[in-house]
Enzyme design. Structure first.
Site, PDB file in Angstrom:
ATOM      1  N   HIS A 180     -10.056  -3.626  -6.588  1.00 11.46           N
ATOM      2  CA  HIS A 180      -9.609  -4.794  -7.341  1.00 11.46           C
ATOM      3  C   HIS A 180      -9.640  -6.077  -6.496  1.00 11.46           C
ATOM      4  CE1 HIS A 180      -5.566  -2.717  -6.333  1.00 11.46           C
ATOM      5  NE2 HIS A 180      -5.733  -3.659  -5.419  1.00 11.46           N
ATOM      6  N   MET A 217       7.481   1.528  -7.235  1.00 11.30           N
ATOM      7  CA  MET A 217       8.036   2.817  -6.837  1.00 11.30           C
ATOM      8  C   MET A 217       8.989   3.412  -7.863  1.00 11.30           C
ATOM      9  SD  MET A 217       8.854   2.266  -2.799  1.00 11.30           S
ATOM     10  CE  MET A 217       9.632   0.655  -3.005  1.00 11.30           C
ATOM     11  N   HIS A 232       0.830  -1.199   0.000  1.00 14.31           N
ATOM     12  CA  HIS A 232       0.000   0.000   0.000  1.00 14.31           C
ATOM     13  C   HIS A 232       0.870   1.256   0.000  1.00 14.31           C
ATOM     14  CE1 HIS A 232      -3.338  -2.605   1.986  1.00 14.31           C
ATOM     15  NE2 HIS A 232      -3.266  -2.782   0.679  1.00 14.31           N
ATOM     16  N   HIS A 286      -4.522  -5.633 -12.386  1.00 17.15           N
ATOM     17  CA  HIS A 286      -4.615  -4.678 -11.278  1.00 17.15           C
ATOM     18  C   HIS A 286      -3.281  -4.062 -10.900  1.00 17.15           C
ATOM     19  CE1 HIS A 286      -2.677  -7.432  -8.503  1.00 17.15           C
ATOM     20  NE2 HIS A 286      -3.012  -6.730  -7.452  1.00 17.15           N
TER      21      HIS A 286
END
Length: 481
Positions: A331, A383, A211, A404
């Site tokens: 998702h 990232m 996350h 996703h």
């Protein structure tokens, strides 16, 4: 634990450059369909994700095929990147493993009234404010501290709509959120006391693992009309938020898997993997799970709404600019949907685990202003690479579903062994990506090298007819749990 059902060898046949078929064997009721390229296709002889695709094909009532998206990898029961629809009228089942532990985990994209040049020399300050304002990690902490469970009940039934009505957002936010920000049919009474306890102190928090909150810049536009409808332009600053239902959703999944395991013998259901615990959609246990799942979904929608407001305050206080919601989509969900099946309109329970709904143009569920473009689809990368904005297209062969994200190739432990978190942070910042994390271990676990190439995943998704490209976004700042 296996049930004794034989596991035949997998036979995988290439149907098109981006589509592979796992032939029916043993207890499989339908074939498996894997959307991949030669490079992305897992090894059929060793990969457990493909075995899971075959296992899902044994579920009662499954319709057409057990699908796997290009970012498929091993998960709990279902593969992550798995899609399966079951026919309700024919005894079709619902399985918590087809949703996952992080119920309604999803992505929200915000667009700022600011271009890249306006962020120069001010990014560090913005990231400091966001790093302080966004609660994250495994510990408790949230934007909205609820004093009692009564307030949590309102979130479980009202979702993002309740958050907006309480002053945490604007009405337009709900127009650009899947389902208008609220799922009907939520039953908080089906959510255990333990789940409520876990969720009470986490409303408006990012969590940990994969996350994130990421400040991005639109690097490329592929479809100008769709980008304009979505509110995107080249060089624009955006914010992508990826999170879900936190501990509450995890506990809901845990509780209902246990209940379904106990109930399956009454319905004479046998599955090749206990993690595929399931019951008929129309059974008491099935309806109970759907009610609890809807409540957890509303929690996740409210969670992302609150993080949106924290982000808006940061942009307004530091940069003096407004931030609008582009779209919010989950998702990890199962839902009752109407689809054409063998020339008939059928009610199906569509499981999407690590897969995103991608409604085509003119679908009746699209919000105002998006009918001509199709639904925005938000695909986070890693990232150090890029993320994509896609759109639904006509003729999607997998019940309006697509990928996703990038999809893991390494476990978190393997990723952490391959690089030190401090080294990764330094490398990202050397490439102009500022990082605000909570632990070096957590950062290393999410190293870009632990994931598939997002550009290839999107190329396969579009080539397979699952979606269309709208924009590519690159990161300039990352807030991680």
């Amino acid at each position: 634990m296996r049930t004794g059902i034989e596991e035949p060898a997998l036979e995988v046949v290439r149907e098109t450059p981006y589509r592979f078929r796992i032939e029916r064997r043993g207890a499989m009721r339908v074939p498996g369909i894997v959307f991949a390229s030669r490079a992305l296709l897992p090894d059929p002889s060793t990969d457990q994700a493909l075995r899971q695709v075959a296992n899902v094909a044994t579920l009662p009532g499954i319709a057409r095929a057990s699908y796997a998206m290009p970012d498929v990898h091993w998960g709990y029961g279902f593969p992550i990147g798995g899609v399966a629809a079951t026919d309700v009228a024919l005894g079709g089942v619902v399985s918590p493993g087809g949703v996952g532990f992080d119920i309604s985990c999803g992505v929200r994209l915000l667009a700022a009234d600011l271009d890249r040049d306006g962020l120069r020399n001010r990014l560090g300050g913005l990231m400091d404010i966001l790093g302080h304002a966004i609660p994250r990690g495994l510990h408790r902490g949230a934007v909205w501290r609820l004093p009692t469970r009564e307030g949590l009940h309102d979130i479980l039934t009202g979702g993002a709509q309740y958050a907006v009505e309480a002053g945490h957002g604007v009405p337009r936010d709900l127009l650009r959120c899947e389902d208008g920000g609220i799922v009907t049919g939520a039953e908080p009474a089906r959510v255990s006391a333990r789940a409520l306890e876990r969720g009470l102190g986490q409303v408006g928090s990012l969590g940990s693992g994969n996350h994130f909150l990421e400040v991005q810049v639109v690097e490329e536009i592929y479809h100008e009309p769709a980008a304009q409808a979505f509110g995107l332009r080249r060089d624009q600053v955006c914010v992508m938020i990826h999170c879900g239902s936190r501990g509450l959703g995890h506990q809901v999944c845990t509780d209902h898997v246990r209940l379904m395991e106990e109930a399956m013998p009454r319905y004479r259901i046998a599955v090749p993997d206990r993690q595929l615990a399931c019951v008929p959609v129309e059974s008491p246990e099935g309806r109970a799970y759907l009610g609890a799942m809807a409540a957890a979904t509303n929690y996740a929608r409210a969670n992302r709404q609150l993080l949106t407001e924290a982000t808006r305050r940061a942009f307004e206080s530091h940069l003096g600019v407004a931030v609008d919601l582009v779209y919010d989509v989950s998702h990890n969900l199962a839902g009752l949907e109407m689809h054409d099946l063998d020339g008939e309109r059928r009610q199906l329970c569509v499981h999407r685990k690590g897969a995103t709904k991608a409604l085509p143009p003119w679908h009746p569920d699209l919000p105002p202003g998006l009918a001509e473009t199709g639904q925005p689809v938000l695909i986070p990368g890693t990232m150090g690479t890029a993320s994509y904005v896609l759109a639904g297209v006509p003729g999607n062969p997998a019940f309006h579903s697509t990928c996703h994200g990038a999809g893991r190739t390494q476990s978190r432990h393997a990723a952490a062994r391959s690089i030190r978190g401090r080294t990764l942070r330094d490398d990202l910042e050397a490439h102009g990506i500022l990082v605000r994390g909570t632990s070096w271990q957590g950062l290393a676990e999410e190293a870009p090298t632990a994931y598939k190439d997002i550009d290839t995943v999107v190329e396969v998704s579009t080539g397979a007819g699952l979606c269309g490209k709208v924009a590519r976004l690159v990161p300039v700042g990352v807030v991680k749990g």
